[in-house]
Design an enzyme around this catalytic site. Structure first.
Site, PDB file in Angstrom:
ATOM      1  N   LYS A  41       0.870  -1.190   0.000  1.00 37.58           N
ATOM      2  CA  LYS A  41       0.000   0.000   0.000  1.00 37.58           C
ATOM      3  C   LYS A  41       0.894   1.222   0.000  1.00 37.58           C
ATOM      4  O   LYS A  41       2.032   1.176   0.502  1.00 37.58           O
ATOM      5  CB  LYS A  41      -0.858   0.019   1.278  1.00 37.58           C
ATOM      6  CG  LYS A  41      -2.096   0.868   1.157  1.00 37.58           C
ATOM      7  CD  LYS A  41      -3.161   0.152   0.370  1.00 37.58           C
ATOM      8  CE  LYS A  41      -4.488   0.839   0.340  1.00 37.58           C
ATOM      9  NZ  LYS A  41      -5.534  -0.048  -0.176  1.00 37.58           N
ATOM     10  N   GLY A  93     -24.621   3.190   1.258  1.00 36.22           N
ATOM     11  CA  GLY A  93     -23.617   3.719   0.324  1.00 36.22           C
ATOM     12  C   GLY A  93     -23.866   3.179  -1.064  1.00 36.22           C
ATOM     13  O   GLY A  93     -23.738   1.980  -1.301  1.00 36.22           O
ATOM     14  N   GLY A 117     -22.204   4.128  -3.905  1.00 32.75           N
ATOM     15  CA  GLY A 117     -21.112   4.536  -4.789  1.00 32.75           C
ATOM     16  C   GLY A 117     -20.810   3.385  -5.720  1.00 32.75           C
ATOM     17  O   GLY A 117     -21.688   2.553  -5.994  1.00 32.75           O
ATOM     18  N   ASN A 118     -19.579   3.294  -6.173  1.00 38.58           N
ATOM     19  CA  ASN A 118     -19.213   2.254  -7.127  1.00 38.58           C
ATOM     20  C   ASN A 118     -19.607   0.869  -6.612  1.00 38.58           C
ATOM     21  O   ASN A 118     -20.284   0.105  -7.301  1.00 38.58           O
ATOM     22  CB  ASN A 118     -17.702   2.332  -7.401  1.00 38.58           C
ATOM     23  CG  ASN A 118     -17.215   1.137  -8.183  1.00 38.58           C
ATOM     24  OD1 ASN A 118     -16.829   0.139  -7.610  1.00 38.58           O
ATOM     25  ND2 ASN A 118     -17.261   1.232  -9.494  1.00 38.58           N
ATOM     26  N   GLY A 148     -21.546  -0.155  -3.843  1.00 34.98           N
ATOM     27  CA  GLY A 148     -22.943  -0.348  -3.440  1.00 34.98           C
ATOM     28  C   GLY A 148     -23.879  -0.410  -4.633  1.00 34.98           C
ATOM     29  O   GLY A 148     -24.798  -1.231  -4.669  1.00 34.98           O
TER      30      GLY A 148
END
Ligand code: NAD
Length: 419
Positions: free
Chosen positions: A93, A221, A223-224, A226
């Site tokens: 990360k 949510g 967004g992408n 959900g």
């Protein structure tokens, strides 16, 4: 959870101590020329947690909240997520401390390129493969690939002498995933995480004999992740009764139509004043009565010690990363709520990132149908493996998932040592 899983596997405390820390973390301070002609120094990190299973893999986030500890923790998370999904990647990360809202587009591009130059020696298709994360996009990945390709004679190509030019190009493309489609990105990546969650829902329904038309789902949510979860769950006949965005939520006991909800949100910017439904808050959505499956798909720590006891769903599918705190996890376990952990539930995304890397490395281009057809069996297999331990050892899905992941990494380390 790492500690619990190490204890469950009866591993020595040294192994736990080792997995707590990344193998390597690099901090870079690098200059970026701003539009006003002045130079500003930015700080970034790349943490490489473990590469026993394959190249380090994980996103790069651009956020003022980035810090060393967070990057370290998230890189460990990636190790376990890739191991659960059984893809040949380790965990990594990275991030830069920056508020992208304060940058112009050209400053953002110069920052992205400068960060790649700063970490170029660490990354590569068989070393460490970054991807988009918070506030980083396919466009940013494209700039990064371009910058990395310019550095290639010094970095990658020394490892690829003898390869044709076409192969060299695809090798530099494979250094990043989450690229745009016309620049080596993979079909199917956009919906992979949400759809992957639905493959898990289907596998759960099969085990628990849930009838889709009678299974009520609340999605926090849209967004992408959900949105695609809701769309695909609805396609299979599941009933989505509640949805929310950051500002508000809606509830209808007889079901919502995802397409109508999404077009309303697109036109109006939020779900406020959506007609014919009951308006609810995000807090109310989590504790709705008469729902079977709760799907947190927005942000972390929404299920915590304050509300865990009030959760009425029998199943929680963690599509967001870290939506349940450790305290809440214990409460849910006591209440016999089955929690499908994030490292399994949302691993469809990283699995398709692996497919992108694979296509680049082999100079291939798969259709969306091909990508999604390969995704489903991987996720169903991962679910079944985890569920087997849940049934035989009477442990949570999270503990089972971590135990499987740790065992896989340890086996790979042993095998690598023998090579
Ligand atoms: P996104 O930005 O597209 O969508 C987030 C959604 O959450 C939006 O609808 C937003 O309005 C809503 N939201 C924000 N704050 C909220 C709040 N306080 N309460 C309720 N809703 C809120 O992000 P995404 O890509 O869909 O990611 C969602 C989660 O899934 C994150 O935790 C992310 O780390 C995780 N995840 C995403 C992917 C991926 O492929 N996109 C992969 C793995 C995990």
């Amino acid at each position: 959870m790492l500690k619990l899983a190490c204890e469950f596997l009866k591993l020595s405390p040294e192994i736990y101590q080792r997995f707590r820390e990344p193998e390597r973390i690099v901090k870079v301070n690098f200059p970026v020329k701003m539009d006003n002609g002045k130079t500003q120094i930015f700080t970034g990190y790349r943490s490489q947690h473990n590469n026993a299973l394959g190249p380090y893999k994980g996103g790069l986030r651009f956020s003022p909240m980035v810090d060393e500890q967070e990057v370290k923790n998230l890189s460990a998370w990636m190790t376990w997520k890739c191991a659960v999904a059984d893809i040949p990647f380790g965990g990594g990360k990275g991030g830069v401390i920056v508020d992208t809202k304060k940058l112009s587009k050209t400053e953002l591009e110069r920052l992205s390129r400068a960060f790649v130059r700063a970490i170029a020696e660490m990354i590569g298709p068989e070393k460490d493969v970054p991807a988009p994360d918070m506030y980083t996009t396919p466009k940013i990945m494209d700039w990064m690939v371009d910058e990395y390709t310019k550095l290639a004679p010094r970095t990658v190509l020394k490892d690829t002498q003898g390869l044709s030019l076409a192969t060299q190009t695809s090798v530099t493309l494979a250094t990043f995933t989450g690229k745009s489609l016309n620049n080596g990105g993979s079909e199917g990546r956009t919906e992979a995480t949400g759809l992957g969650g639905v493959y898990i829902l289907e596998a759960l329904a099969k085990k628990k004999k849930l009838i889709p038309a009678k299974t009520k789902i609340a999605v926090q949510g849209i967004g992408n992740v959900g949105e695609y979860f809701a769309r695909h769950a609805e396609k299979l006949g599941f009933k989505i009764v509640a949805m929310s965005d950051s500002q508000s939520g809606i509830y209808n006991a007889s079901g919502l139509d995802t397409e109508t909800v999404m077009s309303y949100k697109q036109i109006n910017g939020s779900l406020k004043n959506f007609p014919g439904v009951k308006a609810i808050s995000n807090a109310q959505l989590l504790i709705l009565k008469n729902i079977d499956v709760l799907v947190p798909a927005a942000i972390e720590e929404v299920i915590n010690k304050k509300n865990a006891d009030k959760i009425n769903a029998k199943y929680v599918i963690e599509m967001a990363n870290g939506p349940t705190t450790a305290e809440a996890d214990k409460i849910l376990e006591k209440k016999k709520v089955l929690v499908i952990p994030d490292i399994l539930a949302n691993s469809g995304g990283v699995t398709v990132s692996y497919f992108e890397w694979y296509q680049n490395m082999h100079n291939e281009k798969w259709t969306k149908d091909e990508v999604l057809a390969k995704l489903k069996p991987k996720l169903v297999k991962a679910f079944n493996e985890i569920f087997k331990i849940v049934e035989s050892k009477k442990v949570s899905m999270r503990l089972s998932a971590y135990a499987i992941a740790i065992k896989r990494v340890l086996t790979a380390e042993k095998n690598n040592a023998l090579k």
